[in-house]
Enzyme design. Structure first.
Site, PDB file in Angstrom:
ATOM      1  CB  SER A  54      -2.763  -4.022   3.302  1.00 34.64           C
ATOM      2  OG  SER A  54      -3.284  -4.562   4.501  1.00 34.64           O
ATOM      3  CE  LYS A  62       1.953   0.459   2.455  1.00 33.75           C
ATOM      4  NZ  LYS A  62       2.938  -0.250   3.263  1.00 33.75           N
ATOM      5  CG  HIS A 118      -1.816  -1.551   0.011  1.00 33.01           C
ATOM      6  ND1 HIS A 118      -0.585  -2.150  -0.087  1.00 33.01           N
ATOM      7  CD2 HIS A 118      -2.043  -1.382   1.345  1.00 33.01           C
ATOM      8  CE1 HIS A 118      -0.095  -2.377   1.124  1.00 33.01           C
ATOM      9  NE2 HIS A 118      -0.969  -1.918   2.014  1.00 33.01           N
TER      10      HIS A 118
HETATM   11  C1  LIG Z   1      -3.184   0.137   4.740  1.00 34.19           C
HETATM   12  C2  LIG Z   1      -1.899   0.571   5.376  1.00 34.19           C
HETATM   13  N1  LIG Z   1      -1.865   1.731   6.066  1.00 34.19           N
HETATM   14  C3  LIG Z   1      -0.755   2.154   6.670  1.00 34.19           C
HETATM   15  C4  LIG Z   1       0.425   1.429   6.585  1.00 34.19           C
HETATM   16  C5  LIG Z   1       1.632   1.922   7.310  1.00 34.19           C
HETATM   17  O1  LIG Z   1       2.500   2.593   6.453  1.00 34.19           O
HETATM   18  P1  LIG Z   1       4.033   2.748   6.812  1.00 34.19           P
HETATM   19  O2  LIG Z   1       4.697   1.487   6.387  1.00 34.19           O
HETATM   20  O3  LIG Z   1       4.479   3.944   6.038  1.00 34.19           O
HETATM   21  O4  LIG Z   1       4.111   2.957   8.294  1.00 34.19           O
HETATM   22  C6  LIG Z   1       0.436   0.232   5.853  1.00 34.19           C
HETATM   23  C7  LIG Z   1       1.627  -0.612   5.670  1.00 34.19           C
HETATM   24  O5  LIG Z   1       2.680  -0.523   6.025  1.00 34.19           O
HETATM   25  C8  LIG Z   1      -0.757  -0.218   5.249  1.00 34.19           C
HETATM   26  O6  LIG Z   1      -0.800  -1.377   4.576  1.00 34.19           O
END
Ligand SMILES: Cc1ncc(COP(=O)(O)O)c(C=O)c1O
Length: 410
Positions: free
Chosen positions: A197, A256, A225
């Site tokens: 990320s 996203k 991502h």
């Molecule tokens: C790699 C990764 N996993 C999980 C999440 C969490 O997702 P959410 O925003 O839907 O809680 C994110 C970012 O928000 C992320 O970058």
């Protein structure tokens, strides 16, 4: 008779404890003193390449609206129609009365898209990671986790109380050594993101998968991502590499590239059934609203059908990276829509962000604890809907702002 000189206890009690506000202010002062204060910045209107903040127009370079679908007419129409058909909310946990036809249709679609027997929708990616890890491992088990994994993975490991060993970023040699070291553990779970990320680079998934298979370890891959962007149908890096059979658990987010909200776990039907029964972050929370479910479904259709969007996104990211490198910036040459421009110190990074804001460009400064100390950065993320002209304007402005910061500190 009571002695008039003895005050009632509630009047004489010394104030031993600080008030909540005193505590909060002291904590905030401490955060300020190390330059790590975070503030909200309000965007009006759609999250398109240009946005309005406090009445001014800015070029937006830090949204995860990678495919530009958050304002796409088909996605908005699907969300509006779902509200018409199902109402505004699931209003309950999926296990009470909150499981709706829309959820089931999306889960079927996700499983087909991902090439897995089943899929389960969670209300956020954070909850998907925490719920999955805590459902699969417990004290006595071992988790091997990449050092740059997202906070939701770290928190899932902590909550599971399994023994967690962190391996150096993308270091398969160290991962293999840890797999050997824990050869006697009953269950070993390896977790990595596919596209990271904050760095935009990719995990060596084929090598990680082979190591897991050789050692009988389970592999969990977070495609937050990568989903929507990579793979022949946009399903992610696992499918681009043809590794569906070599990954046990795929997590992805809907908030996203898929321009909605929520997340999913894709894998075997047994995994899905276990999560329904054991994942507390699935059981004890309200189901995803129908509008979010329908928006995600519509976005998957577009991501799968219109692969030109992803190709355009990656071409623009490539263009930006090339131009920044030509300006002398140390930007890694990686094939993804995320470009880290590492500045180092948090204060300097915020100053560079401010200079860019002054030029009408919004790219958020990313500081610890989101990234390791000393690696504060601008995390530039592009959208398929950015134009080449916008990319070139961004490249020039970023190069200028970073050079100005270097001149100030030299
Ligand atoms: C790699 C990764 N996993 C999980 C999440 C969490 O997702 P959410 O925003 O839907 O809680 C994110 C970012 O928000 C992320 O970058």
């Amino acid at each position: 008779m009571t002695d008039p000189l003895i005050k009632p206890s509630f009047l004489s009690l010394p104030r031993l404890r600080p008030t909540l506000d005193e505590t909060a202010r002291a904590a905030l002062d401490e955060i300020d003193s190390v330059g790590l204060r975070r503030r909200l910045r309000r965007i009006d209107g759609y999250q398109d390449p240009e946005v309005t903040i406090d009445g001014r127009r800015f070029l937006l370079l830090c949204s995860n609206n990678y495919l530009g679908l958050a304002s796409h007419p088909d996605v908005r129409r699907a969300a509006a129609e779902a509200i018409g058909r199902y109402g505004t909310s699931a209003v309950s946990s999926r296990l009470i009365s909150g499981h709706m036809r829309a959820h089931e249709e999306l889960e079927t679609r996700l499983a087909e898209w991902k090439g897995t027997p089943g899929a389960l929708v969670f209300s956020t990616g954070y909850q998907a990671n925490v719920g999955t890890i805590t459902s699969l491992v417990r004290p006595g088990d071992v988790v091997l986790s990449d050092e740059l994994n997202h906070a939701s993975i770290i928190d899932g490991c902590r909550l599971s109380r399994a023994q967690t060993a962190v391996y150096r970023h993308n270091d398969v040699t160290q991962l293999r050594a840890l797999l050997d070291e824990h050869a006697d553990a009953k269950r070993v779970l390896v977790i990595t993101e596919s596209v990271f990320s904050m760095d935009g680079d990719k995990a060596p998934l084929a090598e990680i998968s082979a190591a897991c298979r050789e050692h009988g370890a389970w592999l969990m891959v977070d495609e937050a991502h990568a989903a929507g962007i990579f793979g022949p149908k946009g399903a992610g890096l696992v499918s681009e590499l043809g590794l569906q059979g070599g990954v046990d658990i795929i997590v992805g987010t809907l908030g996203k590239a898929l321009a909605s909200f929520g997340a999913y776990v894709a894998g075997s039907q047994a995994l899905v059934d276990l999560l329904i029964n054991r994942a507390r972050s699935f059981i004890f929370t309200t189901g995803l609203p129908p509008a979010a479910v329908a928006a995600a479904y519509a976005a998957i259709d577009i991501a799968e059908r219109d692969r030109e969007r992803s190709a355009g996104l990656l071409a623009r990211a490539h263009r930006l990276g090339t131009r920044l490198r030509e300006s002398g910036l140390d930007v890694p040459n990686i094939d993804s829509q995320i470009l880290p421009i590492i500045i180092g110190d948090a204060d300097t990074t915020v100053r560079v962000m401010q200079d860019l804001l002054d030029e009408g460009i919004y790219v958020a400064a990313i500081r610890p604890p989101t990234v390791p100390r000393g690696t504060s950065r601008l995390r530039v993320s592009l959208m398929a809907t950015h134009t080449d002209a916008q990319v070139d304007r961004a490249a020039d402005a970023i190069a200028r702002a970073v050079a100005a910061a270097a001149a100030r500190t030299s």
